[in-house]
Design an enzyme around this catalytic site. Structure first.
Site, PDB file in Angstrom:
ATOM      1  N   ASP A  18      44.347  -0.358  12.075  1.00  0.00           N
ATOM      2  CA  ASP A  18      45.484  -0.216  12.992  1.00  0.00           C
ATOM      3  C   ASP A  18      46.612  -0.743  11.956  1.00  0.00           C
ATOM      4  OD1 ASP A  18      47.053  -1.453  15.808  1.00  0.00           O
ATOM      5  OD2 ASP A  18      47.321  -2.377  14.216  1.00  0.00           O
ATOM      6  N   GLU A  24      45.228   4.224  11.830  1.00  0.00           N
ATOM      7  CA  GLU A  24      45.688   5.037  13.424  1.00  0.00           C
ATOM      8  C   GLU A  24      47.035   4.652  12.431  1.00  0.00           C
ATOM      9  OE1 GLU A  24      48.728   2.643  16.022  1.00  0.00           O
ATOM     10  OE2 GLU A  24      48.238   1.750  14.157  1.00  0.00           O
TER      11      GLU A  24
END
Length: 636
Positions: free
Chosen positions: A277, A319
């Site tokens: 992330d 991501e």
């Protein structure tokens, strides 16, 4: 530092592996040590010392890796394309909203298997800070599970249960920041110099102001600026996302070693895919927007090489919601080609599906895909229609101009259309993070509500309901059939779940309208998938049929590229996939009107007797509203 010393550092933590295990590990080191060192040397002056300590981290975690996972490592070494197979279908869910707890998720594995799922991404479930926590992305402890979901033992048990059913678990690992309450940040606040060096802390505004001149704001509405004054630190700390999310300093090799240890520790619990992330933000450079810096890819290459040595069953998913020219580097380009993440999100595909549904025109879609960089054949895209996040209208001005559009005007059209403000819109959504300075307006809303099902059901008009369902199935067919990766179904989309306006009643959610499209799973609605004629039955079995078709089509293997084809009808999208077993051409009608079948375009592709692999029947003479076909030459 050379391979022999690196292996010796590993082995020193492992006792005395037998001859076969020694040969296996030595082969892994020979294969991946050069990539590890190249990545570290691009970032750290003291790279040999960092590699030596990484060897100890790897050896310690290898010594604790369960036998069943060691067997999976061996299997994946021999089947490195496991995540590229046509039967790899993904599902995204919040554990609590899907099933209450981790044990509850285990009780619904049968539902996932019924749909055809082989990959499950459970949204943030590691311990977040109390109160506001950015949907769980403000992690207070990577080694604990949220207590309302269960324990780390429950997570390990779920991983085992899923693995035995042929489903790989994907878990979020936030790379860019930790919560202000994380042990590293707590130690920094107490004045520990070691942990202060884990963060970007400045005594005054001199450097923060210099950085701010080129930094964008991620959440301009509720988190303006990129630095926060902290009284306990007596300094300005870098906070890209929120004041309580502290960016970690990857220029400090201690941070690299901490994250390597975390990944391997969680991999030993059974996590098979890590969603990295906020990876684009992990390196800071004055005078830039501090995204997509070259060091990001060097560090990821080093992490991946280390994990390939320690846990070859594990894959990375980046991501990175960035422009296509920047995105391809997260799968590897140049000297990092094919050496970074195995997976990355194909954000462009998602945006262009919604764009063409609104405009009924696929020329921009075709232009964007034809200009999209080709990925390394050993990697895959994560393709999707919706996710937990908002939709940012990432329409390239260059692509728009190439088909006679204004980029800013088209972005405004899309945000208005999906807010339901454009005349004739079928959509129900909300603006998210409107920025008056840039004109940026992102969109929140569930797939079904954005595709018109909410408005159609309210109207009670059978024709509008049917069109909305067909629109939903067309959109799913495009990203499921794209073929260069793993298609991801967002929880509830397979049932046509609508916007959840009750999000505003929850204090923790009321200021973030992305919770509009994060409803709790409606299991009563799910039961209707067994009742023929219901909306739920039509959507669930329509999507299930697409996944079943994909699983049996060899042309869907992710190693093979997809190319968009120009053809004269602006309502149609044609995608071609080459394969040794024959060419596959997909045809999609993005309008509510019947369209003539593109026989001439198919003949040019060598398909003179088109056979639809979805329905297992010859192609029809014309295309109905929102028709979707996956065509090969008719089998003998």
């Amino acid at each position: 530092m050379d391979e022999a010393l690196f292996f010796a550092g590993m082995a020193g933590q492992m006792g005395a592996p037998d001859a076969y295990r020694t040969a296996d590990l030595q082969a892994r080191v020979r294969r991946h040590f050069p990539d590890l060192m190249a990545g570290l040397q691009a970032v750290y002056p003291q790279a040999p010392a960092v590699a030596g300590r990484a060897a100890q981290v790897i050896g310690r975690n290898l010594a604790e890796r369960p036998a069943e996972l060691l067997a999976l490592d061996l299997e994946r070494i021999h089947t490195p394309d496991w995540f590229q197979q046509p039967h790899m279908h993904g599902y995204i869910a919040y554990a609590d909203r899907f099933a209450g707890t981790l044990k509850g998720v285990g009780q619904h594995i049968g539902y996932l298997k019924e749909l055809g799922i082989r990959y499950l991404h459970l949204m943030p479930l590691l311990l977040p800070r109390e109160g506001e926590n950015d949907g769980g992305y403000a992690v207070a402890d990577y080694r604990q599970v949220r207590p309302d979901l269960g324990s780390m033992e429950d997570l390990e048990a779920l991983c085992t249960q899923l693995r035995h059913e042929g489903i790989s678990l994907c878990l979020d690992l936030v790379l860019n920041h930790v919560a202000r309450e994380h042990p590293w940040a707590q130690a920094a606040r107490r004045g520990d110099p070691r942990y202060r060096a884990y963060f970007y802390i400045y005594p005054d505004r001199t450097l923060p102001d210099a950085f701010e001149r080129t930094l964008p704001e991620v959440f301009p509405d509720f988190a303006p600026g990129n630095f926060t004054w902290d009284e306990e630190l007596q300094g300005w700390v870098w906070t890209t996302f929120n004041r309580w999310q502290w960016d970690v300093n990857w220029s400090n090799p201690e941070v690299f070693l901490e994250y390597l240890d975390l990944i391997l520790w969680l991999a030993n619990k059974g996590v098979e895919v890590f969603r990295l992330d906020a990876i684009a933000f992990t390196w800071k450079r004055l005078g830039t927007h501090c995204q997509n810096q070259p060091e990001v890819h060097a560090l990821t290459q080093a992490l991946r090489a280390a994990v390939r040595i320690a846990a070859p069953a594990v894959a990375f998913k980046a991501e990175a919601i960035v422009a296509p020219e920047d995105l391809i580097a997260y799968l590897g380009s140049g000297k990092h080609y094919g050496k970074v993440s195995e997976l990355a999100y194909h954000n462009t595909l998602m945006v262009q599906i919604w764009s063409s549904l609104a405009s009924r025109d696929t020329r921009l879609f075709t232009q964007a895909l034809r200009r999209f960089p080709q990925k390394p054949p050993s990697t895959a895209w994560a393709t999707y229609l919706r996710c937990h996040d908002d939709i940012g209208w990432a329409i390239s001005d260059t692509d728009a101009a190439a088909v006679g559009l204004s980029g800013p005007a088209h972005r405004r059209f899309l945000s208005d259309f999906y807010r339901g403000e454009f005349p004739g819109s079928f959509a129900r959504g909300l603006h998210f993070q409107e920025n008056p300075a840039t004109g940026d307006r992102r969109t929140s809303g569930s797939a079904a509500s954005l595709a018109g099902l909410e408005a159609a059901l309210e109207s009670g008009n059978p024709r509008l309901i049917n069109l909305a369902i067909e629109r939903i199935l067309l959109a799913h067919a495009v990203f499921i059939g794209y073929g260069e990766g793993i298609p991801l179904i967002y929880m509830g989309d397979e049932l046509g779940m609508l916007n959840d306006y009750d999000y505003a009643q929850e204090p923790a959610h009321q200021d973030d309208n992305r919770w509009l499209h994060r409803p709790r799973m409606d299991w009563a609605k799910a039961q209707k998938r067994h009742q023929e004629g219901t909306v739920e039955h039509r959507i669930f079995h329509g999507i299930k049929g697409l996944l079943q078709a994909r699983a049996r089509i060899p042309q869907m293997h992710a190693a093979f590229p997809t190319q968009a084809l120009w053809q004269p009808n602006p309502h149609l999208l044609l995608l071609r996939r080459e394969h040794p077993q024959g060419r596959l051409v997909q045809v999609y009608n993005f309008s509510e009107q019947d369209q003539p079948f593109p026989f001439e375009a198919l003949q040019q592709e060598g398909i003179v007797q088109p056979f639809d692999q979805i329905t297992q029947a010859p192609a029809p003479a014309y295309l109905g509203p929102y028709a979707r076909l996956w065509l090969t030459q008719r089998p003998v």
